[in-house]
Design a protein around this motif. Structure first.
Motif, PDB file in Angstrom:
ATOM      1  N   THR A 103       0.784  -1.230   0.000  1.00 19.65           N
ATOM      2  CA  THR A 103       0.000   0.000   0.000  1.00 19.65           C
ATOM      3  C   THR A 103       0.817   1.282   0.000  1.00 19.65           C
ATOM      4  OG1 THR A 103      -0.136  -0.070   2.410  1.00 19.65           O
ATOM      5  CG2 THR A 103      -1.939  -1.100   1.179  1.00 19.65           C
ATOM      6  N   GLU A 104       2.080   1.235   0.431  1.00 17.72           N
ATOM      7  CA  GLU A 104       2.855   2.468   0.513  1.00 17.72           C
ATOM      8  C   GLU A 104       4.339   2.235   0.283  1.00 17.72           C
ATOM      9  OE1 GLU A 104       2.506   4.206   4.421  1.00 17.72           O
ATOM     10  OE2 GLU A 104       2.484   2.238   5.340  1.00 17.72           O
ATOM     11  N   ARG A 105       5.010   3.357   0.043  1.00 18.02           N
ATOM     12  CA  ARG A 105       6.458   3.353  -0.143  1.00 18.02           C
ATOM     13  C   ARG A 105       7.012   4.490   0.708  1.00 18.02           C
ATOM     14  NH1 ARG A 105       9.137   4.043  -6.015  1.00 18.02           N
ATOM     15  NH2 ARG A 105      10.166   5.923  -5.319  1.00 18.02           N
ATOM     16  N   ILE A 106       7.823   4.137   1.702  1.00 17.92           N
ATOM     17  CA  ILE A 106       8.358   5.115   2.651  1.00 17.92           C
ATOM     18  C   ILE A 106       9.868   5.194   2.465  1.00 17.92           C
ATOM     19  CG2 ILE A 106       8.640   5.696   5.085  1.00 17.92           C
ATOM     20  CD1 ILE A 106       6.213   3.856   5.629  1.00 17.92           C
ATOM     21  N   ILE A 107      10.367   6.405   2.183  1.00 19.96           N
ATOM     22  CA  ILE A 107      11.816   6.563   2.115  1.00 19.96           C
ATOM     23  C   ILE A 107      12.335   6.572   3.540  1.00 19.96           C
ATOM     24  CG2 ILE A 107      11.753   9.071   1.952  1.00 19.96           C
ATOM     25  CD1 ILE A 107      14.302   8.691   0.105  1.00 19.96           C
ATOM     26  N   LEU A 108      13.253   5.678   3.799  1.00 23.51           N
ATOM     27  CA  LEU A 108      13.757   5.478   5.151  1.00 23.51           C
ATOM     28  C   LEU A 108      15.126   6.120   5.356  1.00 23.51           C
ATOM     29  CD1 LEU A 108      13.253   4.064   7.855  1.00 23.51           C
ATOM     30  CD2 LEU A 108      14.347   2.062   6.900  1.00 23.51           C
ATOM     31  N   ALA A 109      15.984   6.001   4.343  1.00 24.13           N
ATOM     32  CA  ALA A 109      17.353   6.492   4.510  1.00 24.13           C
ATOM     33  C   ALA A 109      17.945   6.879   3.163  1.00 24.13           C
ATOM     34  CB  ALA A 109      18.211   5.412   5.164  1.00 24.13           C
ATOM     35  N   TYR A 110      19.031   7.627   3.239  1.00 24.00           N
ATOM     36  CA  TYR A 110      19.745   8.063   2.036  1.00 24.00           C
ATOM     37  C   TYR A 110      21.233   8.063   2.335  1.00 24.00           C
ATOM     38  CZ  TYR A 110      20.805  10.713  -2.183  1.00 24.00           C
ATOM     39  OH  TYR A 110      21.289  11.083  -3.407  1.00 24.00           O
ATOM     40  N   LEU A 111      22.011   7.583   1.383  1.00 15.33           N
ATOM     41  CA  LEU A 111      23.473   7.609   1.510  1.00 15.33           C
ATOM     42  C   LEU A 111      24.030   8.398   0.334  1.00 15.33           C
ATOM     43  CD1 LEU A 111      26.158   6.801   2.787  1.00 15.33           C
ATOM     44  CD2 LEU A 111      26.009   4.635   1.575  1.00 15.33           C
ATOM     45  N   PRO A 112      24.450   9.648   0.573  1.00 14.88           N
ATOM     46  CA  PRO A 112      25.025  10.448  -0.510  1.00 14.88           C
ATOM     47  C   PRO A 112      26.387   9.886  -0.925  1.00 14.88           C
ATOM     48  CG  PRO A 112      24.681  11.785   1.469  1.00 14.88           C
ATOM     49  CD  PRO A 112      24.362  10.376   1.817  1.00 14.88           C
ATOM     50  N   ILE A 113      26.634   9.841  -2.220  1.00 16.29           N
ATOM     51  CA  ILE A 113      27.878   9.270  -2.728  1.00 16.29           C
ATOM     52  C   ILE A 113      29.087  10.072  -2.250  1.00 16.29           C
ATOM     53  CG2 ILE A 113      28.018  10.471  -4.948  1.00 16.29           C
ATOM     54  CD1 ILE A 113      28.765   6.796  -4.340  1.00 16.29           C
ATOM     55  N   LYS A 114      28.944  11.380  -2.104  1.00 13.54           N
ATOM     56  CA  LYS A 114      30.078  12.203  -1.668  1.00 13.54           C
ATOM     57  C   LYS A 114      30.489  11.891  -0.234  1.00 13.54           C
ATOM     58  CE  LYS A 114      27.218  16.208  -0.562  1.00 13.54           C
ATOM     59  NZ  LYS A 114      27.159  16.194   0.837  1.00 13.54           N
ATOM     60  N   ASP A 115      29.584  11.301   0.540  1.00 13.17           N
ATOM     61  CA  ASP A 115      29.882  10.966   1.930  1.00 13.17           C
ATOM     62  C   ASP A 115      30.295   9.506   2.126  1.00 13.17           C
ATOM     63  OD1 ASP A 115      29.308  13.541   2.660  1.00 13.17           O
ATOM     64  OD2 ASP A 115      27.252  13.102   3.283  1.00 13.17           O
ATOM     65  N   PHE A 116      30.290   8.725   1.062  1.00 11.38           N
ATOM     66  CA  PHE A 116      30.691   7.321   1.158  1.00 11.38           C
ATOM     67  C   PHE A 116      32.206   7.271   1.032  1.00 11.38           C
ATOM     68  CE2 PHE A 116      31.315   3.025  -0.704  1.00 11.38           C
ATOM     69  CZ  PHE A 116      30.796   2.290   0.338  1.00 11.38           C
ATOM     70  N   ARG A 117      32.879   7.198   2.163  1.00  6.99           N
ATOM     71  CA  ARG A 117      34.336   7.283   2.195  1.00  6.99           C
ATOM     72  C   ARG A 117      34.949   5.925   2.473  1.00  6.99           C
ATOM     73  NH1 ARG A 117      35.546  11.731  -0.351  1.00  6.99           N
ATOM     74  NH2 ARG A 117      37.609  11.676   0.560  1.00  6.99           N
ATOM     75  N   LEU A 118      36.118   5.719   1.874  1.00 12.09           N
ATOM     76  CA  LEU A 118      36.881   4.490   2.032  1.00 12.09           C
ATOM     77  C   LEU A 118      38.247   4.854   2.611  1.00 12.09           C
ATOM     78  CD1 LEU A 118      36.001   3.137  -1.503  1.00 12.09           C
ATOM     79  CD2 LEU A 118      34.926   2.469   0.629  1.00 12.09           C
ATOM     80  N   PRO A 119      38.575   4.379   3.825  1.00  9.95           N
ATOM     81  CA  PRO A 119      39.824   4.778   4.483  1.00  9.95           C
ATOM     82  C   PRO A 119      41.086   4.555   3.645  1.00  9.95           C
ATOM     83  CG  PRO A 119      38.421   3.595   6.023  1.00  9.95           C
ATOM     84  CD  PRO A 119      37.764   3.506   4.676  1.00  9.95           C
TER      85      PRO A 119
END
Length: 183
Positions: free
Chosen positions: A101-117
């Motif tokens: 019945t519905e679609r709820i956006i729960l989270a977002y991961l921006p690509i600029k913040d996806f860091r790899l040490p």
């Protein structure tokens, strides 16, 4: 009259072909460039470490909203979020809870913040530039194993939240960041 219609049809077909194939060729270029860069740096994309800490949640977790609280793993959907229709660029991941019945956006991961040490160190050493960093980072982010781990993390957050999680044995009391060690 027919030449005008034929010209319009050909232009329309050309535009539709560009739009339909843009994401495919963008992904192909990313994978090719990232593979070449990681070979030169002696790295393997599936084995790069990353952190979940930059995922932005749009509901406090664990949630009392029935749709979120009662969601199963099968209800979680991860969708790649692209900028631009003609020249697509991945801007992040949208994580949804999708029910009948519905679609709820729960989270977002921006690509600029996806860091790899590891890449942060290589970038600091000047062996790659920010564009190369983004290409490798995007390839790691869209890797099927990474998407599964992100899905598991978000589901875990739905169930117990950050406060309910037991710290891993390797975590120190001062460290709040959770880094995933690739197998």
């Amino acid at each position: 009259m027919t030449t005008g219609f034929a010209t319009f049809f050909i232009v329309l077909l050309f535009v539709l072909t560009i739009v339909a194939s843009g994401r495919y060729f963008y992904g192909l270029e990313l994978r090719t460039s990232a593979r070449r860069l990681t070979r030169a740096l002696n790295l393997e994309i599936p084995k790069l470490d990353y952190s979940f800490e930059q995922i932005v949640y749009f509901a406090s977790l664990p949630s009392n909203i029935p749709s979120i609280r009662n969601a199963s793993r099968d209800n979680l959907v991860i969708k790649l979020d692209y900028k631009s229709l003609f020249f697509p660029r991945l801007s992040g991941l949208k994580i949804y809870i999708k029910t009948d019945t519905e679609r709820i956006i729960l989270a977002y991961l921006p690509i600029k913040d996806f860091r790899l040490p590891v890449l942060d160190q290589v970038l600091e050493q000047g062996k790659i530039n920010e564009s190369d960093y983004q290409k490798i980072s995007i390839c790691k982010l869209i890797h099927p194993a990474t998407l599964r781990e992100i899905s598991e993390e978000v589901f875990q957050q739905i169930q117990v939240g950050r406060k309910g999680r037991k710290p891993a044995a390797a975590d120190t009391a001062d460290s709040k960041e959770r880094t995933v060690k690739a197998i």
